[in-house]
Design a protein around this motif. Structure first.
Motif, PDB file in Angstrom:
ATOM      1  N   ASP A 281      10.145  -6.839 -13.203  1.00 23.60           N
ATOM      2  CA  ASP A 281      11.291  -6.615 -12.328  1.00 23.60           C
ATOM      3  C   ASP A 281      12.285  -5.646 -12.958  1.00 23.60           C
ATOM      4  OD1 ASP A 281      10.214  -8.341 -10.507  1.00 23.60           O
ATOM      5  OD2 ASP A 281      11.452 -10.066 -11.084  1.00 23.60           O
ATOM      6  N   ALA A 282      12.486  -5.758 -14.275  1.00 23.36           N
ATOM      7  CA  ALA A 282      13.432  -4.869 -14.969  1.00 23.36           C
ATOM      8  C   ALA A 282      12.948  -3.435 -15.023  1.00 23.36           C
ATOM      9  CB  ALA A 282      13.692  -5.399 -16.379  1.00 23.36           C
ATOM     10  N   ASN A 283      11.648  -3.220 -14.898  1.00 20.69           N
ATOM     11  CA  ASN A 283      11.079  -1.873 -14.999  1.00 20.69           C
ATOM     12  C   ASN A 283      10.465  -1.398 -13.678  1.00 20.69           C
ATOM     13  OD1 ASN A 283      10.995  -1.018 -18.124  1.00 20.69           O
ATOM     14  ND2 ASN A 283      10.649  -3.244 -17.972  1.00 20.69           N
ATOM     15  N   ASP A 284      10.828  -2.053 -12.579  1.00 20.84           N
ATOM     16  CA  ASP A 284      10.380  -1.655 -11.232  1.00 20.84           C
ATOM     17  C   ASP A 284       8.857  -1.564 -11.129  1.00 20.84           C
ATOM     18  OD1 ASP A 284      12.995  -1.487 -10.298  1.00 20.84           O
ATOM     19  OD2 ASP A 284      13.219   0.569 -11.043  1.00 20.84           O
ATOM     20  N   ILE A 285       8.180  -2.525 -11.731  1.00 21.81           N
ATOM     21  CA  ILE A 285       6.722  -2.599 -11.616  1.00 21.81           C
ATOM     22  C   ILE A 285       6.385  -3.634 -10.552  1.00 21.81           C
ATOM     23  CG2 ILE A 285       4.564  -3.183 -12.804  1.00 21.81           C
ATOM     24  CD1 ILE A 285       5.853  -2.237 -15.392  1.00 21.81           C
ATOM     25  N   ASN A 286       5.594  -3.233  -9.613  1.00 19.28           N
ATOM     26  CA  ASN A 286       5.310  -4.065  -8.460  1.00 19.28           C
ATOM     27  C   ASN A 286       4.050  -4.907  -8.660  1.00 19.28           C
ATOM     28  OD1 ASN A 286       5.414  -5.078  -5.801  1.00 19.28           O
ATOM     29  ND2 ASN A 286       4.039  -3.455  -5.090  1.00 19.28           N
ATOM     30  N   ILE A 287       4.165  -6.199  -8.325  1.00 17.03           N
ATOM     31  CA  ILE A 287       2.987  -7.074  -8.231  1.00 17.03           C
ATOM     32  C   ILE A 287       2.715  -7.237  -6.739  1.00 17.03           C
ATOM     33  CG2 ILE A 287       1.988  -9.325  -8.763  1.00 17.03           C
ATOM     34  CD1 ILE A 287       3.954  -9.595 -11.052  1.00 17.03           C
ATOM     35  N   PRO A 288       1.791  -6.479  -6.180  1.00 13.12           N
ATOM     36  CA  PRO A 288       1.666  -6.396  -4.717  1.00 13.12           C
ATOM     37  C   PRO A 288       1.087  -7.664  -4.089  1.00 13.12           C
ATOM     38  CG  PRO A 288      -0.096  -5.171  -5.767  1.00 13.12           C
ATOM     39  CD  PRO A 288       0.821  -5.625  -6.874  1.00 13.12           C
ATOM     40  N   PHE A 289       1.539  -7.895  -2.845  1.00 12.19           N
ATOM     41  CA  PHE A 289       0.921  -8.934  -2.036  1.00 12.19           C
ATOM     42  C   PHE A 289      -0.431  -8.424  -1.543  1.00 12.19           C
ATOM     43  CE2 PHE A 289       5.477  -9.765  -1.560  1.00 12.19           C
ATOM     44  CZ  PHE A 289       5.521 -11.117  -1.850  1.00 12.19           C
ATOM     45  N   PRO A 290      -1.350  -9.334  -1.195  1.00 11.50           N
ATOM     46  CA  PRO A 290      -2.605  -8.881  -0.570  1.00 11.50           C
ATOM     47  C   PRO A 290      -2.312  -8.112   0.719  1.00 11.50           C
ATOM     48  CG  PRO A 290      -2.779 -11.169  -1.245  1.00 11.50           C
ATOM     49  CD  PRO A 290      -1.349 -10.787  -1.419  1.00 11.50           C
ATOM     50  N   ILE A 291      -2.926  -6.965   0.862  1.00  9.71           N
ATOM     51  CA  ILE A 291      -2.682  -6.090   2.009  1.00  9.71           C
ATOM     52  C   ILE A 291      -3.966  -5.907   2.798  1.00  9.71           C
ATOM     53  CG2 ILE A 291      -1.996  -3.773   2.736  1.00  9.71           C
ATOM     54  CD1 ILE A 291      -0.285  -3.613   0.212  1.00  9.71           C
ATOM     55  N   ARG A 292      -3.858  -5.950   4.127  1.00 11.02           N
ATOM     56  CA  ARG A 292      -4.987  -5.670   5.008  1.00 11.02           C
ATOM     57  C   ARG A 292      -4.586  -4.555   5.969  1.00 11.02           C
ATOM     58  NH1 ARG A 292      -7.002  -8.076   1.680  1.00 11.02           N
ATOM     59  NH2 ARG A 292      -8.351  -9.938   1.727  1.00 11.02           N
ATOM     60  N   THR A 293      -5.387  -3.518   6.024  1.00 11.71           N
ATOM     61  CA  THR A 293      -5.142  -2.397   6.936  1.00 11.71           C
ATOM     62  C   THR A 293      -6.060  -2.533   8.139  1.00 11.71           C
ATOM     63  OG1 THR A 293      -4.534  -0.957   5.106  1.00 11.71           O
ATOM     64  CG2 THR A 293      -5.118   0.098   7.199  1.00 11.71           C
ATOM     65  N   LEU A 294      -5.468  -2.545   9.352  1.00 12.51           N
ATOM     66  CA  LEU A 294      -6.238  -2.654  10.581  1.00 12.51           C
ATOM     67  C   LEU A 294      -6.421  -1.278  11.192  1.00 12.51           C
ATOM     68  CD1 LEU A 294      -4.513  -5.814  12.151  1.00 12.51           C
ATOM     69  CD2 LEU A 294      -6.548  -5.708  10.706  1.00 12.51           C
ATOM     70  N   ASP A 295      -7.657  -0.873  11.429  1.00 18.81           N
ATOM     71  CA  ASP A 295      -7.976   0.447  11.983  1.00 18.81           C
ATOM     72  C   ASP A 295      -8.510   0.257  13.399  1.00 18.81           C
ATOM     73  OD1 ASP A 295      -8.525   3.067  12.378  1.00 18.81           O
ATOM     74  OD2 ASP A 295     -10.243   3.187  11.004  1.00 18.81           O
ATOM     75  N   PHE A 296      -7.676   0.659  14.415  1.00 14.08           N
ATOM     76  CA  PHE A 296      -8.068   0.494  15.807  1.00 14.08           C
ATOM     77  C   PHE A 296      -8.695   1.788  16.325  1.00 14.08           C
ATOM     78  CE2 PHE A 296      -4.559  -2.477  15.198  1.00 14.08           C
ATOM     79  CZ  PHE A 296      -5.115  -3.654  15.719  1.00 14.08           C
ATOM     80  N   PRO A 297      -9.672   1.713  17.175  1.00 12.44           N
ATOM     81  CA  PRO A 297     -10.230   2.930  17.812  1.00 12.44           C
ATOM     82  C   PRO A 297      -9.161   3.648  18.614  1.00 12.44           C
ATOM     83  CG  PRO A 297     -11.689   1.045  18.113  1.00 12.44           C
ATOM     84  CD  PRO A 297     -10.415   0.504  17.549  1.00 12.44           C
ATOM     85  N   LYS A 298      -9.322   4.969  18.790  1.00 11.83           N
ATOM     86  CA  LYS A 298      -8.310   5.778  19.463  1.00 11.83           C
ATOM     87  C   LYS A 298      -8.125   5.368  20.934  1.00 11.83           C
ATOM     88  CE  LYS A 298      -8.904   9.801  16.476  1.00 11.83           C
ATOM     89  NZ  LYS A 298      -9.237  11.258  16.416  1.00 11.83           N
ATOM     90  N   ASN A 299      -9.182   4.900  21.573  1.00 14.15           N
ATOM     91  CA  ASN A 299      -9.069   4.567  22.991  1.00 14.15           C
ATOM     92  C   ASN A 299      -8.513   3.169  23.240  1.00 14.15           C
ATOM     93  OD1 ASN A 299     -11.214   3.205  21.957  1.00 14.15           O
ATOM     94  ND2 ASN A 299     -12.664   3.700  23.591  1.00 14.15           N
ATOM     95  N   VAL A 300      -8.091   2.482  22.196  1.00 13.71           N
ATOM     96  CA  VAL A 300      -7.518   1.164  22.338  1.00 13.71           C
ATOM     97  C   VAL A 300      -6.005   1.287  22.395  1.00 13.71           C
ATOM     98  CG1 VAL A 300      -7.221  -1.110  21.291  1.00 13.71           C
ATOM     99  CG2 VAL A 300      -9.444   0.018  21.211  1.00 13.71           C
TER     100      VAL A 300
END
Length: 291
Positions: free
Chosen positions: A267-286
């Protein structure tokens, strides 16, 4: 009818007179037998205490010392009983007792196989050096400090202060992990940092934090820092270091302190411990509605 009653009465009186005569004749032997029995009782107690004193400097468990003292005490009393039977000229009775004891012993042995197995296992555990009072062990999925070891079970105190009684047979037949066989224990802590982090700086910072917060760790060379994998949302690492304790509870406490210290440093050195991330990729026609 009166003659039969009189004959029975005379027969009974003759028997009583013969018993009284036998009692008078054997009275000295009876007195000697009583004295031998009393002496046997006092002698067994004295020898039991003497045995405990002689075993004080031995490496045997306290429970095993008590067992040996009790066995010797029982043997002394049995020897006194056999001597009493000889004084009273009851050799035939002695043979009958020994024969009956053999049959009864076989029956009892078959009925108490589990108990006898635990007794034998308890004797073996009392001799081996892998388990001592105060050791922190793990056996049969239970972990804690050994507080007692008798002929039935090994008693361990868990970190939550509850007692667990594990039958000796299970302890002897299954693997035992003894944390007290060495002077130190290793703390292993896993964590992760964001992909944008400076990995070399993170390593130096974690090593410095461990050195500053744990006295057994003198230099950064005493800390093992390893990046383990590219995770889904972070680059994961593992840090290992030693503490001067063999208690699993102390290991958990050290891990807790390490987590707090590393989090503060990040925290003192701005180092991030990231949360689990999920990226959702939707088709263009949706079409996704925001209402």
């Amino acid at each position: 009818m009166k003659i039969d009653v009189q004959n029975a009465w005379n027969e009974m009186m003759n028997r009583i007179e013969s018993w009284v005569d036998a009692l008078v004749i054997n009275l000295p032997n009876i007195i000697i037998a009583i004295l031998v029995f009393v002496i046997s009782i006092f002698l067994s107690k004295y020898i039991s205490r003497l045995t405990l004193r002689l075993l004080t400097k031995s490496s045997l468990q306290k429970s095993m010392k008590n067992v040996i003292a009790k066995l010797i005490s029982v043997l002394v009393i049995l020897a006194g009983i056999f001597l009493i039977l000889g004084i009273l000229d009851l050799s035939k009775t002695l043979n009958t007792i020994l024969a009956g004891a053999g049959v009864a012993g076989l029956a009892v042995g078959l009925a108490l196989q589990g108990a006898l197995a635990n007794t034998y296992s308890g004797i073996v555990l009392s001799y081996i050096k892998q388990i001592q009072f105060g050791d922190w062990i793990q056996s049969n999925d239970y972990e804690g400090e050994v507080v007692d070891l008798d002929l039935r079970a090994v008693t361990i105190k868990q970190p939550d202060n509850n007692l667990v009684y594990i039958p000796n047979k299970l302890v002897l037949e299954n693997p035992i992990k003894n944390f007290s066989t060495t002077a130190q224990s290793r703390v292993i802590l896993s964590c992760g940092v964001g992909y944008s982090s400076d990995l070399e700086f993170v390593r130096e910072l974690v090593n410095k934090t461990i050195v500053e917060n744990f006295k057994p760790v003198e230099t950064a060379d005493d800390v093992i820092f390893l990046y383990t994998e590219f995770g889904d949302s972070s680059i994961n690492f593992e840090v290992r270091f030693w503490i001067d304790s063999t208690s699993a509870l102390e290991v958990l406490k050290a891990k807790t302190e390490a987590v707090i210290a590393i989090k503060k440093a990040f925290d003192a050195n701005d180092i991030n411990i990231p949360f689990p991330i999920r990226t959702l990729d939707f088709p263009k026609n949706v079409h996704v509605s925001t209402n």
